[in-house]
Structure formats: structure tokens, C-alpha cells
Scaffold this active site. Sequence first.
Site, PDB file in Angstrom:
ATOM      1  N   ARG A 237      -1.937  -3.038  45.416  1.00 50.94           N
ATOM      2  CA  ARG A 237      -0.623  -3.606  45.108  1.00 50.94           C
ATOM      3  C   ARG A 237      -0.624  -4.036  43.642  1.00 50.94           C
ATOM      4  O   ARG A 237      -1.635  -4.556  43.141  1.00 50.94           O
ATOM      5  CB  ARG A 237      -0.316  -4.810  45.995  1.00 50.94           C
ATOM      6  CG  ARG A 237       0.118  -4.468  47.421  1.00 50.94           C
ATOM      7  CD  ARG A 237       1.506  -3.848  47.476  1.00 50.94           C
ATOM      8  NE  ARG A 237       1.960  -3.563  48.832  1.00 50.94           N
ATOM      9  CZ  ARG A 237       1.836  -2.381  49.451  1.00 50.94           C
ATOM     10  NH1 ARG A 237       1.246  -1.368  48.851  1.00 50.94           N
ATOM     11  NH2 ARG A 237       2.307  -2.208  50.668  1.00 50.94           N
ATOM     12  N   GLU A 266       8.508  -3.119  40.820  1.00 51.50           N
ATOM     13  CA  GLU A 266       8.825  -1.731  41.161  1.00 51.50           C
ATOM     14  C   GLU A 266      10.309  -1.639  41.495  1.00 51.50           C
ATOM     15  O   GLU A 266      10.809  -2.505  42.220  1.00 51.50           O
ATOM     16  CB  GLU A 266       7.985  -1.280  42.354  1.00 51.50           C
ATOM     17  CG  GLU A 266       6.498  -1.211  42.005  1.00 51.50           C
ATOM     18  CD  GLU A 266       5.609  -0.785  43.166  1.00 51.50           C
ATOM     19  OE1 GLU A 266       6.129  -0.341  44.209  1.00 51.50           O
ATOM     20  OE2 GLU A 266       4.384  -0.917  43.030  1.00 51.50           O
ATOM     21  N   HIS A 285       4.408   4.838  43.044  1.00 48.32           N
ATOM     22  CA  HIS A 285       4.019   4.360  44.381  1.00 48.32           C
ATOM     23  C   HIS A 285       4.039   5.520  45.402  1.00 48.32           C
ATOM     24  O   HIS A 285       4.754   5.469  46.400  1.00 48.32           O
ATOM     25  CB  HIS A 285       4.945   3.213  44.836  1.00 48.32           C
ATOM     26  CG  HIS A 285       4.317   2.327  45.877  1.00 48.32           C
ATOM     27  ND1 HIS A 285       4.479   0.970  45.901  1.00 48.32           N
ATOM     28  CD2 HIS A 285       3.531   2.612  46.936  1.00 48.32           C
ATOM     29  CE1 HIS A 285       3.831   0.447  46.921  1.00 48.32           C
ATOM     30  NE2 HIS A 285       3.229   1.442  47.574  1.00 48.32           N
TER      31      HIS A 285
HETATM   32  N1  LIG Z   1      -0.295   2.877  46.882  1.00 47.84           N
HETATM   33  C1  LIG Z   1       0.124   3.070  48.122  1.00 47.84           C
HETATM   34  O1  LIG Z   1       1.049   3.820  48.377  1.00 47.84           O
HETATM   35  C2  LIG Z   1      -0.584   2.381  49.243  1.00 47.84           C
HETATM   36  C3  LIG Z   1      -0.649   3.028  50.479  1.00 47.84           C
HETATM   37  C4  LIG Z   1      -1.322   2.387  51.510  1.00 47.84           C
HETATM   38  C5  LIG Z   1      -1.901   1.135  51.316  1.00 47.84           C
HETATM   39  N2  LIG Z   1      -1.791   0.537  50.118  1.00 47.84           N
HETATM   40  C6  LIG Z   1      -2.391  -0.790  49.909  1.00 47.84           C
HETATM   41  O2  LIG Z   1      -3.770  -0.713  50.244  1.00 47.84           O
HETATM   42  C7  LIG Z   1      -4.116  -1.877  50.973  1.00 47.84           C
HETATM   43  C8  LIG Z   1      -5.364  -1.627  51.781  1.00 47.84           C
HETATM   44  O3  LIG Z   1      -5.114  -0.778  52.880  1.00 47.84           O
HETATM   45  P1  LIG Z   1      -6.268  -0.531  53.974  1.00 47.84           P
HETATM   46  O4  LIG Z   1      -5.655   0.246  55.074  1.00 47.84           O
HETATM   47  O5  LIG Z   1      -7.512  -0.040  53.340  1.00 47.84           O
HETATM   48  O6  LIG Z   1      -6.495  -2.057  54.452  1.00 47.84           O
HETATM   49  P2  LIG Z   1      -7.794  -2.711  55.060  1.00 47.84           P
HETATM   50  O7  LIG Z   1      -7.358  -3.988  55.651  1.00 47.84           O
HETATM   51  O8  LIG Z   1      -8.501  -1.721  55.926  1.00 47.84           O
HETATM   52  O9  LIG Z   1      -8.728  -2.971  53.768  1.00 47.84           O
HETATM   53  C9  LIG Z   1      -8.542  -4.016  52.882  1.00 47.84           C
HETATM   54  C10 LIG Z   1      -9.895  -4.434  52.324  1.00 47.84           C
HETATM   55  O10 LIG Z   1      -9.695  -5.467  51.353  1.00 47.84           O
HETATM   56  C11 LIG Z   1     -10.650  -6.497  51.599  1.00 47.84           C
HETATM   57  N3  LIG Z   1     -10.162  -7.780  51.069  1.00 47.84           N
HETATM   58  C12 LIG Z   1      -9.048  -8.464  51.436  1.00 47.84           C
HETATM   59  N4  LIG Z   1      -8.955  -9.599  50.718  1.00 47.84           N
HETATM   60  C13 LIG Z   1     -10.013  -9.620  49.873  1.00 47.84           C
HETATM   61  C14 LIG Z   1     -10.467 -10.529  48.888  1.00 47.84           C
HETATM   62  N5  LIG Z   1      -9.806 -11.674  48.624  1.00 47.84           N
HETATM   63  N6  LIG Z   1     -11.589 -10.235  48.202  1.00 47.84           N
HETATM   64  C15 LIG Z   1     -12.270  -9.099  48.448  1.00 47.84           C
HETATM   65  N7  LIG Z   1     -11.892  -8.199  49.390  1.00 47.84           N
HETATM   66  C16 LIG Z   1     -10.781  -8.458  50.094  1.00 47.84           C
HETATM   67  C17 LIG Z   1     -10.807  -6.502  53.102  1.00 47.84           C
HETATM   68  O11 LIG Z   1     -11.992  -7.154  53.481  1.00 47.84           O
HETATM   69  C18 LIG Z   1     -10.848  -5.007  53.366  1.00 47.84           C
HETATM   70  O12 LIG Z   1     -12.135  -4.503  53.115  1.00 47.84           O
HETATM   71  C19 LIG Z   1      -2.855  -2.194  51.770  1.00 47.84           C
HETATM   72  O13 LIG Z   1      -2.800  -3.544  52.168  1.00 47.84           O
HETATM   73  C20 LIG Z   1      -1.748  -1.838  50.792  1.00 47.84           C
HETATM   74  O14 LIG Z   1      -1.418  -2.964  50.012  1.00 47.84           O
HETATM   75  C21 LIG Z   1      -1.137   1.119  49.074  1.00 47.84           C
HETATM   76  O1  LIG Z   2       1.441  -0.129  52.240  1.00 49.92           O
HETATM   77  C1  LIG Z   2       1.790   1.052  52.321  1.00 49.92           C
HETATM   78  O2  LIG Z   2       1.751   1.703  53.374  1.00 49.92           O
HETATM   79  C2  LIG Z   2       2.283   1.772  51.099  1.00 49.92           C
HETATM   80  O3  LIG Z   2       2.161   0.997  49.968  1.00 49.92           O
HETATM   81  C3  LIG Z   2       3.674   2.244  51.264  1.00 49.92           C
HETATM   82  O4  LIG Z   2       4.530   1.158  51.148  1.00 49.92           O
END
Ligand SMILES: NC(=O)c1ccc[n+]([C@@H]2O[C@H](COP(=O)([O-])OP(=O)(O)OC[C@H]3O[C@@H](n4cnc5c(N)ncnc54)[C@H](O)[C@@H]3O)[C@@H](O)[C@H]2O)c1
Ligand SMILES: O=C(O)[C@H](O)CO
Length: 326
Positions: A237, A266, A285
Amino acid sequence: MKPAIVLYKTLPADLRQKLDEHFSVTAFDELSHQTFPAFLQALKNAEGLIGSGGRIDADLLAQAPKLRAASTISVGYDNFDVDEMTRRNVLLMHTPTVLTETVADTLMGLMLATARRIPELDAWIRDGHWNDSLGADHYGTDVHHKTVGILGMGRIGMALAQRAHFGFGMKVLYNTRTPNPEANQKYQAQHCDLDTLLAQSDFVCITLPLTSQTHHMIGRAQLDKMKKSAILINAGRGPVIDEDALIEALKDGTILAAGLDVFEREPLPHDSDLMKLKNVVLAPHIGSATHETRYGMAECAVDNLIAALNGTVKENCVNPQIAVKN
Ligand SMILES: NC(=O)c1ccc[n+]([C@@H]2O[C@H](COP(=O)([O-])OP(=O)(O)OC[C@H]3O[C@@H](n4cnc5c(N)ncnc54)[C@H](O)[C@@H]3O)[C@@H](O)[C@H]2O)c1
Ligand SMILES: O=C(O)[C@H](O)CO
């Protein structure tokens, strides 16, 4: 009578039909200033809510007294006030897993595009420069066999580590609150503190959610600890990085370059300095934006809402303590 729900995103026709079979749907293509008053009106009777984006905060939830479940077409849910939803007994459903591999592809793509300067050199050809010779000024930097430091080793972090380790022979460092034994064993990944990761990584890749702990986790002090040759990639994010500090670091050579899929604001404002810098690759994004994955996310969100309103939730719930109470 079918439960009333509000949809605030255009869905593929078959998924829209599935929703219509289960619910009485009031639909909006998206949330905008124009649609917001009608959206608020529809919320008054809604038991369910499905869409993506927008801020679903305490004020908005107060306008939806009958709401039992919200289903976001995303894995990230930082735009929801989860505590308030839990207090109001409203289930929050999201779409993990279905997008993991695609987002890891995007991260790898940003690493390659930034390190090898692909968009910049694409523009160079289009600007008619290919009659000039390509010299060291245009060279990139290798990705293979370098060190990648992954912030957050969850679903997406693991999928990135897999690509980096097996596909590119990279050394994998990572920082999370607790070590991930599977990452250590499968990808020979090494858990380390943030400062060590920043100092040793050639690529620092953010896969973190936005929380009060991760907000501005990367600021001037952290950028100063990175190698001058390092590249910062963010597909978590935007607000995890202090964007003003990043712009300064990209301008003064504190780090080499950045590849960004997410931003503090954004859409990215047209006057952002990020638009002017050659050592940044920008993506709007698009982490999960493939036909297959966006369909999969929408399908998952529809099934999540059906399960939530039918009381048959088994997975994908952010506040499952409520499902147990139901
Ligand atoms: N760019 C995009 O389009 C897109 C798409 C999907 C997800 N995302 C972002 O990616 C993030 C992660 O997705 P995911 O499915 O891997 O989630 P997830 O919950 O499987 O992984 C998140 C990781 O971050 C770690 N974490 C959380 N807080 C922390 C902190 N303070 N210090 C260190 N580590 C910390 C958690 O322990 C975990 O390992 C989502 O929450 C979203 O914001 C972005
Ligand atoms: O969190 C997600 O799934 C992506 O950022 C799309 O919003």
C-alpha cells in the site's frame, strides 16, 4: 423475500446473475460524488454490501443499520473500520489467495522493468533515438543472483520468494514480526531486522498491508540505510512509504530507483514529482489486474457474500469471531 444488498462495482454478467438469484440488488458502477447520495439511501435497507474501494468508516456504517456483511473485492481491507464492523456484528469478507500469484508476477515485473529500465528505453526508441548508439548511460542492473529483501512474508511475500529463489537464483532476506519457518526451509530465506534487510538488499520489496504499524515504515531514516545501488519496489500500500522522503531520495541519489504500483494518493496527482523522475517505474495499482485474476476475485467476493448472509462462512473472513457468534 430476498435480502437487499448494495453492489458498487460492475461485475461480469454471470456473476451479476448469481447475485440476482440470491439477493435483491441495488447496483452502482462505482462510488462517485454523483452516485453517493443514492448509495447512502440504498444502504439504509441493505443487509449486504459488495464492491471495492471507498472508505467504509464508522459514519458510513451508522447509515447502514441492517448491514450484516460486507464483501470487498480485494485482499487488502485498510479502507474498512474493522473494529466498528465487529462492534456492530457486521462480517467483513475479503479475497486472499486467488490473487497471490498474479501480484507476485507484478512485483517481479516491476523489479525487472525498473532494474533493466524497460519503460525508459521504450520511450527512448519511440522518441527516435535508436540511431544513436546505446552506451553505458543506458545500461541497467542485474536482477538474477542479487539479494532481495521482502517486507512482509505472507501469501504474496512467499510467492515472490519462490520466484526470486528458484527463478532468479536470488538470496532472500525478509522482515516480519515472527519468522516464517516455511520460507526459511523452502527458499533458504533469512529472517532479519529491518535495518539489516535495508543495508544488505539490492531490491527492497514491500508486500505489507497498511496498518497503524506499517504507515510510513519506510521514511528518510530507512532510505538512508539502503545501498545507493538499491531499488525499492512497492506493491503493498502507498502509505507504507513516506512518498515525499522517497522523492527526495530518488532525486539526490540516496537510492538508485523505485518501481511503484501503489501511492499515498490514488490516482497519482498529475503534478506529483514522481511523474518527472526517470528512475521511477509507475503502475496504476495493477497488482492483480489480469482478466483471470480479476474474474477470480469477483467470483470469490460473490461467494463470500452468499456464505456470509447464509451463515455458512468457512474462509475469507476478516472478523470470524462474529461468524462464531451467529
Ligand atoms: N498492488 C496490489 O494490487 C495489491 C494486490 C493485493 C494485495 N496488495 C497488498 O498486499 C498486502 C499483503 O497481501 P497478502 O495476501 O500477502 O497478506 P498476508 O496477510 O498474507 O501477508 C502480510 C504479511 O505482512 C506481515 N506484517 C503485517 N504487519 C507487519 C508489521 N508491522 N511488520 C512486519 N510485518 C508485518 C504479516 O506478518 C504477513 O507476513 C495486502 O494487505 C494489500 O495491501 C496489493
Ligand atoms: O488489496 C487488493 O486486493 C488490491 O490492492 C486491489 O485493491
